[in-house]
Each structure stands twice: as C-alpha cells, then as structure tokens.
Design a protein around this motif. Structure first.
Motif, short mmCIF file in Angstrom:
data_model
loop_
_atom_site.label_atom_id
_atom_site.label_comp_id
_atom_site.label_asym_id
_atom_site.label_seq_id
_atom_site.Cartn_x
_atom_site.Cartn_y
_atom_site.Cartn_z
N ARG A 19 0.74 -1.28 -0.19
CA ARG A 19 -0.32 -0.14 0.03
C ARG A 19 0.77 0.77 0.13
N MET A 20 2.13 1.37 0.51
CA MET A 20 3.03 2.37 0.59
C MET A 20 3.52 2.56 -1.06
N ALA A 21 3.73 1.55 -1.82
CA ALA A 21 3.62 1.82 -2.42
C ALA A 21 3.54 3.31 -3.10
N TYR A 22 2.21 3.41 -3.28
CA TYR A 22 1.77 4.36 -3.68
C TYR A 22 1.17 5.34 -2.07
N ARG A 23 2.44 6.22 -1.63
CA ARG A 23 2.08 6.60 -0.74
C ARG A 23 1.09 7.84 -0.20
N GLY A 24 0.69 8.93 -1.47
CA GLY A 24 -0.37 9.45 -1.12
C GLY A 24 -1.47 9.10 -0.87
N GLU A 25 -1.78 8.25 -1.78
CA GLU A 25 -3.04 7.19 -1.86
C GLU A 25 -3.49 6.33 -0.18
N TYR A 26 -2.68 5.82 0.44
CA TYR A 26 -2.44 4.97 1.22
C TYR A 26 -3.11 6.12 2.54
N ASP B 112 3.01 -4.62 -7.49
CA ASP B 112 3.73 -3.40 -6.80
C ASP B 112 6.02 -3.38 -5.94
N LEU B 113 5.32 -4.36 -6.07
CA LEU B 113 7.07 -4.60 -5.62
C LEU B 113 7.87 -5.09 -5.71
N PRO B 114 9.47 -5.27 -5.64
CA PRO B 114 10.47 -5.87 -6.32
C PRO B 114 10.35 -7.43 -6.04
#
Lengths: 260, 326
Positions: A19-26, B112-114
């Motif tokens: 979820r943190m891969a898209y920090r703003g959205e999270y 979305d992750l490596p």
C-alpha cells in the motif's frame, strides 16, 4: 504454529509495504477511514443529547460500545474479513490455483493474502475511543475488563464465521459481491445496544446470529453487567465457526478454476 | 524410475446451455439445460524421473485439467495418480512442497513490489532455511541473470524479465517436478532462448522432471524428450519426440530458373503442393515410401530447369495438427 504466525506477520508487512508503494493514496485512505468511522460516535452524541437516548445506557457506555464495535470490526476487517473480497477477485481471475500450490492450509493462505492495511485506522481509532470511554466510566473492575476482552475475542470469532460463510457463497456464486452489503448491514446491528431492539430481535442476535457479542455484551461486561447472554452467544459463535469451516472446506473441494 | 503414474484418470464438467435472446435468458433463470463434458476420459501414462515431457493439445482438449489434477489443484472424478508416492489432491500440502509450477499467464510476484520481496515471502511459505535459500537464490540469480532486475518493482519489468523471476519463484524450494504451463507465452526470441537454456541446464544438472504444456511447438522440439498429445480428453500420441518426426513424409522445396508451372506440378503423381512460396519456388510434400529422393530429382530434371532443391522433415506443427484431426 510459530511459522504460521511469522508468515502472517510477514504477509501483513508486505501488504502495508504494498500500500505504501502509493504513499499519497495510502495516507488519504487512512485519514478517510478514520474520519468516516468518527462520524458514528459524533452521530451518537447528537442523538444522545437531542433525544431520549438509549434506554439504560449512559452516553459514555454507548461510546464504549461503539469503540469496542470499531475495535472488533476493525481488527476483523483488517485481519481476515478481506477473504470475502479476495475470494471474488481470485476466482474471477482463476488464480486460486496459485494458493493451492503452496504447502499451507488454503484458508490460512487466503487470510494472509487478504490482510487489509487500511482497516488498521478503524482498529486503532476503535481502541482509542474505547480507552477514552473507559476513563469516563466509574468503577471499571479488572475482572469486568478481562471478561469484556474474552467476549470481544468471541466477537472476532463471530465475524470470522461470517467471513467463512460469505466467502463460501462467493465460491459457489462468483460475482455475487452484493453479499458484501449484506455483511455490512448485519455488522451494523451490533453498533447499538440490545435494548433498542424488540425482544425477538434481541434473542435472534444473541443466540442464533450473535452479533451482540461483538460490542454490546463486552461493553456491558466492562461496566460490570455480566449475564447468561455471554455464554449463549459464545456457544453460538463456536457452533457457527465449526459450521463455517465445514462449509468453506467442502466448497473449495468442489472448486474448478477459470481458464482452459 | 517412474516418478508419475496415472491410471484411468477421469474428470467431467457440468455446463449450462441456453438458446439465444432475452426470452431464453429469462427462461434460463428457472430451467437450464445441463451438458456434461468429459474433459479427461480414462487416460493412462507414466513419466520417468528426469524426463522433460511435452503435454500438447488444442484448446479444450483436457491438458490443463490434467495438469491441474497432477499439481494437486483439482480433484478428479475417477482414476488414480501416484506422484512420488503422493496422491496430489489428498496429500496436497506435503506434495506441493516438492513441486514447482510456472503459469505463463498467472503471476506469483507482487505487482507493486520488487521480486526479491516475493522470493522472501516464498521462503516463509515453504519454510526454507536461511542457508539453503541464500545458496539457491544465488545460483538462480546467476543462471537467469536477474541480479539487477530483482530489486525493481515488478510493474517496471519487461515480460521476459518477469518470467525469469517467476522461474526463480518456482525453483527456490528445489522441487523434484516442475509443471510449466505456457512458460514462453508472449516472450521474444531472446527471452525464450534464456528460458529454454535454463530448463535444459537444471534438467541436466539436477535431474529435475519437467512437464511442459505449450502452444509454441518450438518449446517442445527444443526441450522435450517425449510428447503426450491429448485431444477430446484422450491421449492420441505418447512417445519420443523423435518418433513423431520419423515417418515417410518429406518436404521438398524446389527453386526454378523460370516461373513455376503449378498446373503441371499438380498433375504429377505422388506430389502434393504444400505452398507456392514465390513465382519461382514451391514446397511439395512427398511420400518416400512411394518415390525415392533420386527419382524426385530425375522427375524435375526432365522438366523445368531447377536451380536448387532442399529436402526437409515436415515441421512438428504439421504433424501435431494431423494428430488433432485424427
């Protein structure tokens, strides 16, 4: 067991990282969830001070009930309730095979795969609200608190049984995601004290579909009112979990994946 | 040593049929016609340890159903399967710890992750000890050249790079059997080459058994010792890949100095025109049991002036197509 707990924690961390891969959205989702859940207690405040309120319940007792409700619901939705949604997505994409090729219990894998990072806000918010209410309720005993916590665990168990039934239903009737609305509607029954419901509904939601074990029963135990309801609901939860597990595993046995 | 034994395997599917139009759609809410189809119809086969076996068949032939049963994902309606002394759908948890699966169209990585995160997750799921995991990851990283790519988010990788990582996922727990379902689908020629070399290397070095289903017959030709062709739920061919090629049919590609006289060629006995390749060349099919290669050359030497003749085996795809139609 240790390996399973480690795996669950690892999955939870992976989901949070995901979820943190898209920090703003999270961040926006977390805040939105928190604000959304605050609406309930604010609404309660308005009802309580502008109407006859809830018979036999003080304002802080109702607030405690709703705090417990959010804690139990938040924990359940964060930890395993996602299996209902996950069943739908996985089956539509024909990806349940990927779960079955892992040397683990498929239900446990499903739980790991459906951790919902956003509901952490609901869970933490519920805990804070409960603590705030407890501080304003006089004479809360340790034994009452412990019985309340045990009742909350059964409340989590009740949600777990619902998750099993609804997930099995999705396996049988793929794309029936309207059941998620039914799930939310059932859950909302537990948001208010038993005293506001007619007697038949009170019995139904204590013994057959024991939604009062989620919040009303634990809240009453914490402020010192323990009665037979806790025992009846606990037995009912155990029966529902057993039936739910049987249904879930029988259903996946009949599973056939999508795609040639 | 036989690692897979399949006897009288059977699986049926129930499907519903209805007529066209809105009225039929409404009626189907109350009554539906049930159609039972036999996806797998009493098939038997065995596979030796260390074999690379190609599983072929047209869409809907029953090959994916068979592979799903063999990988423990699906319960059959009848028959028996013994793989490494396990019955896949009964001993699923113990059994799948010994197999690897790569689905060309389904990913085990996290978008979305490596990939490295997915590898560590795999380590936890399969309870692989730290030392063994590191050794295996090191080996696979070198073999598939993924050192740089495994730290980038999966969504940023090309299909070929992702597929290499999928192979790492399938191999990290050192499986004895690996099921590959369309492993090279959508890959370019270079990526296919890397994957094929990798499979060959692992098979040679570690005697891992591979079961490959693919519509890319080059995969099968390059990799498989044996082919099992399944059609309408039944096995129609089960033998060495070389056996499939050995028959009396040959392709003869002839290049003339002058324009091809197709009408004349079509009138000749024992020849079948496969394709007119250009105004000056044509590909024919001949049966060498009826006419020797020397005789063929003579026939054309007496006719049109020939610039070049090339004789080859028909491609495996043509032979397979005939098997499907049989």
């Amino acid at each position: 067991m240790t390996s399973a707990i480690k795996l669950w924690i690892k999955s939870a961390l992976i989901h949070i990282a995901f979820r943190m891969a898209y920090r703003g959205e999270y961040f926006i989702s977390l805040v939105s969830m928190f604000v959304l859940e605050l609406v309930g207690p604010i609404f309660t405040y308005i009802i309580y001070y502008n109407s006859p309120g809830f018979a036999g319940w003080t304002f802080y007792q109702v607030l405690l009930l709703q705090g417990i409700f959010l804690t139990v619901k938040g924990f359940s939705f964060m930890s395993f309730m996602g299996i209902v949604w996950h069943s739908n997505i996985t089956l539509q994409r024909g990806e349940f095979d990927l779960t079955l090729i892992k040397p683990r219990n498929p239900l446990f894998m499903f739980i790991c795969q459906s951790f919902d990072a956003e509901d952490t806000a609901k869970f933490i918010g519920g805990l804070l609200l409960s603590l705030y209410a407890i501080l304003h309720i006089p004479a809360v005993s340790l034994s009452g608190l412990l019985i309340g916590i045990v009742a909350m665990i059964f409340g989590v168990g009740f949600f777990f049984s619902l998750a099993l039934f609804f997930s099995s239903f999705i396996f049988r009737f793929i794309r029936s995601m309207r059941v998620y609305d039914v799930l939310e509607a059932i859950a909302m029954v537990g948001y208010y004290p038993k005293s506001i419901y007619p007697r038949f509904a009170g019995t139904l939601f204590t013994a057959i579909l024991p939604i009062f074990i989620v919040a009303a029963i634990p809240a009453k135990a914490i402020f010192g009112e323990v009665d037979i309801d806790i025992l009846i609901s606990a037995v009912s939860v155990i029966v529902l979990i057993a039936l739910g597990l049987y249904t879930w595993f029988s259903t996946i046995k009949k599973y056939s994946s999508a795609g040639g | 040593m036989k690692i897979i034994r399949v006897n009288k395997l059977r699986k049926e599917f129930k499907s519903y049929e209805r007529g066209e139009g809105f009225t039929e759609a409404v009626l189907s809410l109350f009554k539906r016609n049930v159609k039972i189809s036999k996806a797998v119809n009493d098939i038997d086969f065995a596979i030796e340890k260390g074999e690379v076996v190609g599983f072929l068949g047209p869409n809907g032939a029953g090959k994916s159903t068979t592979i799903k049963i063999l990988s423990g994902v699906m319960h059959p309606d009848g028959g028996s399967v013994n793989i490494m002394n396990y019955t896949p759908w009964i001993d699923r948890r113990k059994y799948v710890a010994n197999i690897g699966v790569v689905f060309g169209q389904k990913s085990q990585l996290f978008w979305d992750l490596p990939p490295i995160d997915a590898f560590y997750m795999h380590k936890s799921i399969f309870s692989i000890d730290e030392k063994s995991f590191k050794t295996e990851l090191d080996k696979l990283t070198k073999l598939l050249s993924i050192k740089e790519i495994m730290k980038k988010p999966t969504r940023q990788l090309s299909l070929g790079e992702r597929m290499r990582c999928e192979f790492v996922m399938a191999m990290l727990h050192k499986p004895k059997i690996v099921f590959l379902d369309e492993p090279t689908i959508g890959l370019d020629i270079f990526a296919k080459e890397i994957i094929r070399k990798f499979i060959k290397k692992i098979n040679n070095k570690e005697k891992t058994t591979f079961i490959v289903t693919s519509h890319d017959l080059e995969d099968i030709e390059h990799l498989c010792d044996r082919i099992i062709v399944i059609n309408e739920g039944r096995i129609v061919f089960n033998d060495k890949t070389t056996k499939l090629k050995v028959n009396n049919k040959k392709y003869v590609t002839i290049k003339f100095y002058d324009k091809v006289n197709l009408t004349k060629i079509k009138k000749m006995k024992n020849f079948k025109v496969v394709k007119k390749l250009s105004d000056y060349s044509v590909r024919l099919e001949i049966d060498t049991s009826k006419m020797s290669l020397n005789e063929i050359i003579k026939v054309f030497d007496n006719g049109q002036k020939v610039e070049d003749i090339e004789i080859s085996n028909p491609p495996i795809s043509e032979i397979i197509k005939k098997l499907y139609r049989a």
